[in-house]
Design a protein around this motif. Sequence first.
Motif, short mmCIF file in Angstrom:
data_model
loop_
_atom_site.label_atom_id
_atom_site.label_comp_id
_atom_site.label_asym_id
_atom_site.label_seq_id
_atom_site.Cartn_x
_atom_site.Cartn_y
_atom_site.Cartn_z
N ARG A 159 0.83 -1.21 0.00
CA ARG A 159 0.00 0.00 0.00
C ARG A 159 0.86 1.26 0.00
O ARG A 159 0.60 2.21 -0.75
N SER A 218 2.34 1.70 -3.40
CA SER A 218 1.30 2.19 -4.31
C SER A 218 1.01 3.67 -4.10
O SER A 218 0.84 4.42 -5.07
N SER A 228 1.73 6.25 -7.13
CA SER A 228 0.58 6.95 -7.73
C SER A 228 0.54 8.43 -7.35
O SER A 228 -0.28 9.18 -7.88
#
Length: 122
Positions: free
Chosen positions: A52, A55, A59
């Motif tokens: 997570r 990510s 992003s």
Amino acid sequence: MSNLSVRELPVLQPEETVAPCCPPLTERPLSAEEAERTAVMFKALGDPVRLRLFSLIASHEGGEACVCDISDVGVSQPTVSHHLKKLREAGLLTSERRATWVYYKVAPEVVAAMSALLDLRH
């Protein structure tokens, strides 16, 4: 392959990086050394909190994020720091201190190599 736990991942010095190592799996079998080096990176991503965090950084605008922007992942700040350290040690992230904050960035060459390794279209 040895049974390295995530806690036993090799510690990299700031000037060291994890070099992308391997051709696509369809090209030839991995050597023991290639498998070991690659497993370290995949093991680091095998934890849900680390995945997570990775990510969130990948992003984030520009592929870079301040630790202050990614700390809300359901664990304490010291635990976030621990997981970010493990991602850095695996060569998946780079970090840079700016004033009081640390900024993290995905290591694009390593991620590209991991992607190429799993690309079965070759």
